[in-house]
Design a protein around this motif. Structure first.
Motif, PDB file in Angstrom:
ATOM      1  N   LYS A 273      34.606  46.255  33.013  1.00  0.00           N
ATOM      2  CA  LYS A 273      34.151  45.015  32.390  1.00  0.00           C
ATOM      3  C   LYS A 273      35.178  43.930  32.654  1.00  0.00           C
ATOM      4  CE  LYS A 273      31.581  47.114  28.598  1.00  0.00           C
ATOM      5  NZ  LYS A 273      31.421  47.141  27.136  1.00  0.00           N
ATOM      6  N   ARG A 274      34.686  42.699  32.789  1.00  0.00           N
ATOM      7  CA  ARG A 274      35.537  41.531  32.969  1.00  0.00           C
ATOM      8  C   ARG A 274      35.052  40.457  32.002  1.00  0.00           C
ATOM      9  NH1 ARG A 274      39.833  42.061  36.203  1.00  0.00           N
ATOM     10  NH2 ARG A 274      39.632  40.010  37.113  1.00  0.00           N
ATOM     11  N   SER A 275      35.905  39.513  31.705  1.00  0.00           N
ATOM     12  CA  SER A 275      35.515  38.342  30.926  1.00  0.00           C
ATOM     13  C   SER A 275      36.119  37.132  31.629  1.00  0.00           C
ATOM     14  CB  SER A 275      36.004  38.456  29.482  1.00  0.00           C
ATOM     15  OG  SER A 275      37.401  38.634  29.435  1.00  0.00           O
ATOM     16  N   THR A 276      35.667  35.940  31.239  1.00  0.00           N
ATOM     17  CA  THR A 276      36.175  34.742  31.898  1.00  0.00           C
ATOM     18  C   THR A 276      36.753  33.768  30.884  1.00  0.00           C
ATOM     19  OG1 THR A 276      34.216  33.312  31.790  1.00  0.00           O
ATOM     20  CG2 THR A 276      34.284  34.962  33.574  1.00  0.00           C
ATOM     21  N   ASP A 277      37.482  32.817  31.408  1.00  0.00           N
ATOM     22  CA  ASP A 277      38.059  31.771  30.574  1.00  0.00           C
ATOM     23  C   ASP A 277      36.986  30.846  30.008  1.00  0.00           C
ATOM     24  OD1 ASP A 277      37.552  30.802  33.180  1.00  0.00           O
ATOM     25  OD2 ASP A 277      39.084  29.243  32.991  1.00  0.00           O
ATOM     26  N   LYS A 278      35.769  30.908  30.532  1.00  0.00           N
ATOM     27  CA  LYS A 278      34.669  30.065  30.055  1.00  0.00           C
ATOM     28  C   LYS A 278      33.730  30.809  29.106  1.00  0.00           C
ATOM     29  CE  LYS A 278      35.421  26.403  32.887  1.00  0.00           C
ATOM     30  NZ  LYS A 278      36.432  26.653  33.785  1.00  0.00           N
ATOM     31  N   GLY A 279      33.981  32.128  28.891  1.00  0.00           N
ATOM     32  CA  GLY A 279      33.176  32.886  27.944  1.00  0.00           C
ATOM     33  C   GLY A 279      32.121  33.793  28.535  1.00  0.00           C
ATOM     34  N   HIS A 280      32.108  34.001  29.849  1.00  0.00           N
ATOM     35  CA  HIS A 280      31.171  34.934  30.469  1.00  0.00           C
ATOM     36  C   HIS A 280      31.610  36.369  30.150  1.00  0.00           C
ATOM     37  CE1 HIS A 280      31.128  31.301  32.979  1.00  0.00           C
ATOM     38  NE2 HIS A 280      29.917  31.638  33.380  1.00  0.00           N
ATOM     39  N   ASP A 281      30.661  37.246  29.887  1.00  0.00           N
ATOM     40  CA  ASP A 281      30.906  38.686  29.782  1.00  0.00           C
ATOM     41  C   ASP A 281      30.293  39.335  31.003  1.00  0.00           C
ATOM     42  OD1 ASP A 281      32.284  38.854  27.310  1.00  0.00           O
ATOM     43  OD2 ASP A 281      30.388  38.603  26.243  1.00  0.00           O
ATOM     44  N   ILE A 282      31.098  40.117  31.748  1.00  0.00           N
ATOM     45  CA  ILE A 282      30.660  40.678  33.028  1.00  0.00           C
ATOM     46  C   ILE A 282      30.803  42.190  33.005  1.00  0.00           C
ATOM     47  CG2 ILE A 282      31.079  40.696  35.520  1.00  0.00           C
ATOM     48  CD1 ILE A 282      32.408  37.896  35.127  1.00  0.00           C
ATOM     49  N   LEU A 283      29.747  42.881  33.380  1.00  0.00           N
ATOM     50  CA  LEU A 283      29.750  44.329  33.537  1.00  0.00           C
ATOM     51  C   LEU A 283      29.509  44.627  35.010  1.00  0.00           C
ATOM     52  CD1 LEU A 283      29.677  47.262  32.441  1.00  0.00           C
ATOM     53  CD2 LEU A 283      27.211  46.932  32.119  1.00  0.00           C
ATOM     54  N   VAL A 284      30.415  45.375  35.637  1.00  0.00           N
ATOM     55  CA  VAL A 284      30.250  45.770  37.032  1.00  0.00           C
ATOM     56  C   VAL A 284      29.300  46.963  37.049  1.00  0.00           C
ATOM     57  CG1 VAL A 284      31.421  46.540  39.128  1.00  0.00           C
ATOM     58  CG2 VAL A 284      32.609  45.007  37.545  1.00  0.00           C
ATOM     59  N   ILE A 285      28.135  46.818  37.708  1.00  0.00           N
ATOM     60  CA  ILE A 285      27.164  47.913  37.699  1.00  0.00           C
ATOM     61  C   ILE A 285      27.050  48.620  39.043  1.00  0.00           C
ATOM     62  CG2 ILE A 285      25.836  47.052  35.742  1.00  0.00           C
ATOM     63  CD1 ILE A 285      23.799  45.924  37.646  1.00  0.00           C
ATOM     64  N   ALA A 286      27.532  48.009  40.131  1.00  0.00           N
ATOM     65  CA  ALA A 286      27.527  48.677  41.431  1.00  0.00           C
ATOM     66  C   ALA A 286      28.662  48.116  42.275  1.00  0.00           C
ATOM     67  CB  ALA A 286      26.195  48.488  42.145  1.00  0.00           C
ATOM     68  N   ILE A 287      29.366  49.016  42.947  1.00  0.00           N
ATOM     69  CA  ILE A 287      30.489  48.640  43.799  1.00  0.00           C
ATOM     70  C   ILE A 287      30.244  49.203  45.186  1.00  0.00           C
ATOM     71  CG2 ILE A 287      32.966  48.947  44.193  1.00  0.00           C
ATOM     72  CD1 ILE A 287      33.295  49.300  41.182  1.00  0.00           C
ATOM     73  N   GLY A 288      30.430  48.368  46.186  1.00  0.00           N
ATOM     74  CA  GLY A 288      30.280  48.839  47.556  1.00  0.00           C
ATOM     75  C   GLY A 288      31.080  47.992  48.509  1.00  0.00           C
ATOM     76  N   GLY A 289      31.080  48.404  49.758  1.00  0.00           N
ATOM     77  CA  GLY A 289      31.784  47.655  50.775  1.00  0.00           C
ATOM     78  C   GLY A 289      32.438  48.581  51.772  1.00  0.00           C
ATOM     79  N   SER A 290      33.284  47.997  52.619  1.00  0.00           N
ATOM     80  CA  SER A 290      33.962  48.797  53.635  1.00  0.00           C
ATOM     81  C   SER A 290      35.257  48.120  54.042  1.00  0.00           C
ATOM     82  CB  SER A 290      33.060  48.984  54.854  1.00  0.00           C
ATOM     83  OG  SER A 290      32.806  47.739  55.462  1.00  0.00           O
ATOM     84  N   VAL A 291      36.094  48.890  54.737  1.00  0.00           N
ATOM     85  CA  VAL A 291      37.337  48.373  55.297  1.00  0.00           C
ATOM     86  C   VAL A 291      37.405  48.861  56.732  1.00  0.00           C
ATOM     87  CG1 VAL A 291      39.854  48.347  55.152  1.00  0.00           C
ATOM     88  CG2 VAL A 291      38.495  48.501  53.057  1.00  0.00           C
TER      89      VAL A 291
END
Length: 151
Positions: A74-92
């Protein structure tokens, strides 16, 4: 015996995939990140009717939410957003990383607290702690730039 073996391989593959995805998500490193938004419009390309500016503005700074765990990021912001990470992907690969994440965001001022699904795709150079890309939440779309703040 075959069923047990297949189950073990499936769990192992899921663990490796989850670990790799988490490593990609953390490629920008831990800590606070500033996210700036530009080129906001409706998903069909028409000009923003005001909702996108209200949701994203020029940007915000994210930080770890106190309720965040290894299993639930979970993340939050300085403006009051509440964020839940529900999927992570990508590559290197070859010194370049990509991030393809999905979030549920509750926007500040939303009295119903209804989460909005947001998809993000960004790329960056390994070691720079910056990435640029695009996002869409089904209503709004635009470009973004992510930068890790020095802590």
């Amino acid at each position: 015996m075959k069923t047990l073996l297949l189950t073990i391989f499936s769990v192992l593959a899921l663990t490796i995939t989850s670990t790799a995805a988490l490593a990609v998500a953390q490629r920008l490193g831990p800590g606070e990140k500033t996210i700036t938004f530009s080129n906001l419009s409706m998903t069909d390309g028409s000009p923003d009717d005001g909702i996108c500016e209200k949701r994203y503005g020029e940007g915000f700074t994210t930080k770890n939410h106190p309720d965040s765990t290894n299993d639930t990021i979970k993340r939050s912001t300085d403006k009051g957003h509440d964020i839940l990470v529900i999927a992570i992907g990508g590559s290197v690969s070859g010194g370049i990383f990509s991030i393809e994440n999905e979030y549920e965001i509750v926007f500040p001022g939303d009295e119903s607290k209804t989460p909005v699904d947001v998809e993000l795709a960004a790329t960056g150079l390994v070691g720079t702690q910056e990435a640029s890309g695009v996002f869409s939440d089904g209503t709004c779309r635009g470009t973004l730039h992510i930068k890790v703040l020095d802590n």
